[in-house]
Design a protein around this motif. Structure first.
Motif, PDB file in Angstrom:
ATOM      1  N   LEU A  47      33.702  43.833  32.603  1.00 13.61           N
ATOM      2  CA  LEU A  47      32.568  43.663  31.698  1.00 13.61           C
ATOM      3  C   LEU A  47      32.947  44.052  30.272  1.00 13.61           C
ATOM      4  CD1 LEU A  47      29.814  45.170  34.033  1.00 13.61           C
ATOM      5  CD2 LEU A  47      30.501  42.777  33.806  1.00 13.61           C
ATOM      6  N   GLU A  48      33.760  45.094  30.129  1.00 12.96           N
ATOM      7  CA  GLU A  48      34.233  45.501  28.803  1.00 12.96           C
ATOM      8  C   GLU A  48      35.093  44.407  28.174  1.00 12.96           C
ATOM      9  OE1 GLU A  48      33.872  48.630  27.095  1.00 12.96           O
ATOM     10  OE2 GLU A  48      32.209  48.824  28.506  1.00 12.96           O
ATOM     11  N   THR A  54      39.165  44.404  24.694  1.00 12.82           N
ATOM     12  CA  THR A  54      39.998  45.516  25.166  1.00 12.82           C
ATOM     13  C   THR A  54      39.520  45.984  26.537  1.00 12.82           C
ATOM     14  OG1 THR A  54      38.524  47.045  24.012  1.00 12.82           O
ATOM     15  CG2 THR A  54      40.508  46.340  22.847  1.00 12.82           C
ATOM     16  N   PRO A  55      40.453  46.458  27.374  1.00 12.21           N
ATOM     17  CA  PRO A  55      41.875  46.687  27.117  1.00 12.21           C
ATOM     18  C   PRO A  55      42.782  45.488  27.408  1.00 12.21           C
ATOM     19  CG  PRO A  55      41.308  47.599  29.232  1.00 12.21           C
ATOM     20  CD  PRO A  55      40.037  47.045  28.662  1.00 12.21           C
ATOM     21  N   ALA A  56      42.212  44.300  27.561  1.00 16.03           N
ATOM     22  CA  ALA A  56      43.060  43.121  27.734  1.00 16.03           C
ATOM     23  C   ALA A  56      43.851  42.854  26.453  1.00 16.03           C
ATOM     24  CB  ALA A  56      42.213  41.904  28.089  1.00 16.03           C
ATOM     25  N   ALA A 261      32.433  59.958  34.573  1.00 17.67           N
ATOM     26  CA  ALA A 261      31.340  59.526  33.702  1.00 17.67           C
ATOM     27  C   ALA A 261      31.844  59.277  32.286  1.00 17.67           C
ATOM     28  CB  ALA A 261      30.221  60.558  33.703  1.00 17.67           C
ATOM     29  N   GLY A 262      32.661  60.184  31.773  1.00 19.47           N
ATOM     30  CA  GLY A 262      33.347  59.931  30.510  1.00 19.47           C
ATOM     31  C   GLY A 262      32.465  59.975  29.285  1.00 19.47           C
ATOM     32  N   PRO A 286      35.658  57.025  27.579  1.00 17.18           N
ATOM     33  CA  PRO A 286      34.511  57.219  26.687  1.00 17.18           C
ATOM     34  C   PRO A 286      34.426  56.092  25.661  1.00 17.18           C
ATOM     35  CG  PRO A 286      35.775  59.251  26.915  1.00 17.18           C
ATOM     36  CD  PRO A 286      36.597  58.159  27.527  1.00 17.18           C
ATOM     37  N   LYS A 287      33.230  55.716  25.317  1.00 14.85           N
ATOM     38  CA  LYS A 287      33.024  54.637  24.353  1.00 14.85           C
ATOM     39  C   LYS A 287      33.405  55.054  22.941  1.00 14.85           C
ATOM     40  CE  LYS A 287      31.148  51.595  27.206  1.00 14.85           C
ATOM     41  NZ  LYS A 287      31.245  52.379  28.452  1.00 14.85           N
TER      42      LYS A 287
END
Length: 379
Positions: A47-48, A54-56, A261-262, A286-287
């Motif tokens: 989903l990110e 990222t991280p692609a 959770a980060g 973390p975002k």
């Protein structure tokens, strides 16, 4: 096994823009095999990638509009073998790791292939042999994908396709505990965050003999699954002081803490709930940058580790546990959709519709009906 020349594959255009296209079936090279994908699970990192890229890393940059197919938590059947491959046979069912490092940089030679220095340098004029399917090479939202043989693990006949897609998630949890090192039966483990990795971290910790295993989470349905997977105690931070409660249970604090959770709150909770000389694993991204109590970390000799992915062959160990039914990973699998309904599957995963935890796309499922999609399950 006959291999077609073309296949269906979802391709990423602009952010959040996926198109089902026809692509050529890839051809495996040396030390590679062609996998006919039978099922693929959706990860939060997918989903990110769809939103932020990222991280692609494709061709040295963001993966948008480069004919890139995402998806990395898949399993399938070997359809063809590259030159010189005799470790596997056509027709064998396998599940896959994401990362195959270059094998020649400093980190790869240490076994840290998820930290390969040549991450993403595998297209165009620069080819260092690195492969991370769904990140730097085409992934599993398709009918076929190529995998390095080092990333493939045989699937026992007793394991379903859907459960086999969860081996990578369990392997990531296993990697976190592996990197912390020295886990001795009877030592305490706290897992913060009952997402897929957190829930399977509970299962892996329990299977390794940790006691007590404590899960921290706010979602009651997920906490209940955590109990089924081996959590001895569940703490809801909305209802009580997590740090005080864990010190009450353990005496001096937890021996190991895995933060899945980060965020700034959980990182600081982890620091203050860990016993002197204990270890913390950061298993979430973390975002944004977080502030945490570095002084407490230093003065109490607390060790801090970060992990990415499923390194050091942890996926093989996770498969061994799952094959022996040491825990039931399928408890976190909640929904199944066919390949054609990938956008719906992604929406269920992103919005947690119908309490979705792990959503799987199956190539063997019939097209979902409108009623089934409304109900949230196309099984």
């Amino acid at each position: 096994m006959p291999v077609p020349q073309s296949m269906k594959a979802w391709v990423l255009g602009d952010p959040e823009e996926l198109t089902l296209k026809t692509k050529d079936v890839p051809v495996p090279g040396r030390s590679e095999a062609l996998v006919r994908i039978d099922a693929v699970a959706i990860c939060a990192t997918d989903l990110e990638i769809l939103t932020y890229g990222t991280p692609a890393l494709i061709e040295g940059g963001a993966p948008f509009n480069k004919e890139f197919t995402p998806g990395h938590e898949y399993m399938g059947t070997i359809a063809a073998l590259g030159p010189g491959v005799d470790e596997f046979e056509i027709g064998e069912r396998v599940t896959v790791e994401i990362h195959a490092g270059c094998g020649q940089c400093k980190r790869c030679r240490m076994g840290m292939y998820t930290s390969c220095h040549n991450y993403g340098l595998n297209y165009g004029d620069t080819d260092k042999g690195h492969r991370a399917n769904g990140f730097t090479t085409n992934g599993g939202f398709a009918e076929y994908a190529v995998n390095n043989i080092n990333t493939m693990i045989r699937v026992p006949a007793t394991m379903t396709d859907e459960e086999a897609t969860l081996v990578v998630t369990a392997g990531t949890s296993m990697y976190g505990l592996t990197e912390l090192g020295g886990l001795v039966a009877g030592e305490s483990v706290v897992v913060i965050g009952p997402g897929p990795i957190g829930l399977l971290a509970v299962a892996v910790a329990k299977a390794l003999g940790a006691s007590p295993v404590i899960l921290v989470g706010t979602r009651e349905n997920r906490n209940q699954i955590g109990t089924k997977l081996g959590a001895d105690i569940v703490i809801n931070p909305k209802e009580e002081d997590v740090v005080a409660r864990i010190k009450e249970i353990t005496g001096k604090g937890a021996d190991y803490v895995v933060d899945c959770a980060g965020n700034e709150t959980t990182v600081n909770q982890a620091v203050h709930m860990t016993n002197r000389g204990g270890k913390i694993c950061l298993a979430a991204f973390p975002k944004k940058a977080v502030n945490f109590d570095l002084g407490a970390l230093a003065v109490n000799n607390i060790y801090l580790y970060g992990i990415r992915g499923e390194g050091r062959s942890a996926t093989h160990r996770a498969m061994a546990f799952m094959a022996e039914k040491r825990f039931d990973a399928s408890l976190i699998h909640t929904h199944t959709f066919p390949l054609e309904d990938l956008p719906t599957a992604l929406r269920y995963a992103r919005e947690r519709i119908d309490d979705a935890i792990k959503v799987v796309v199956s190539m063997r499922q019939p097209t979902a009906t409108t009623d089934q999609i409304t109900e949230g399950k196309s099984q």
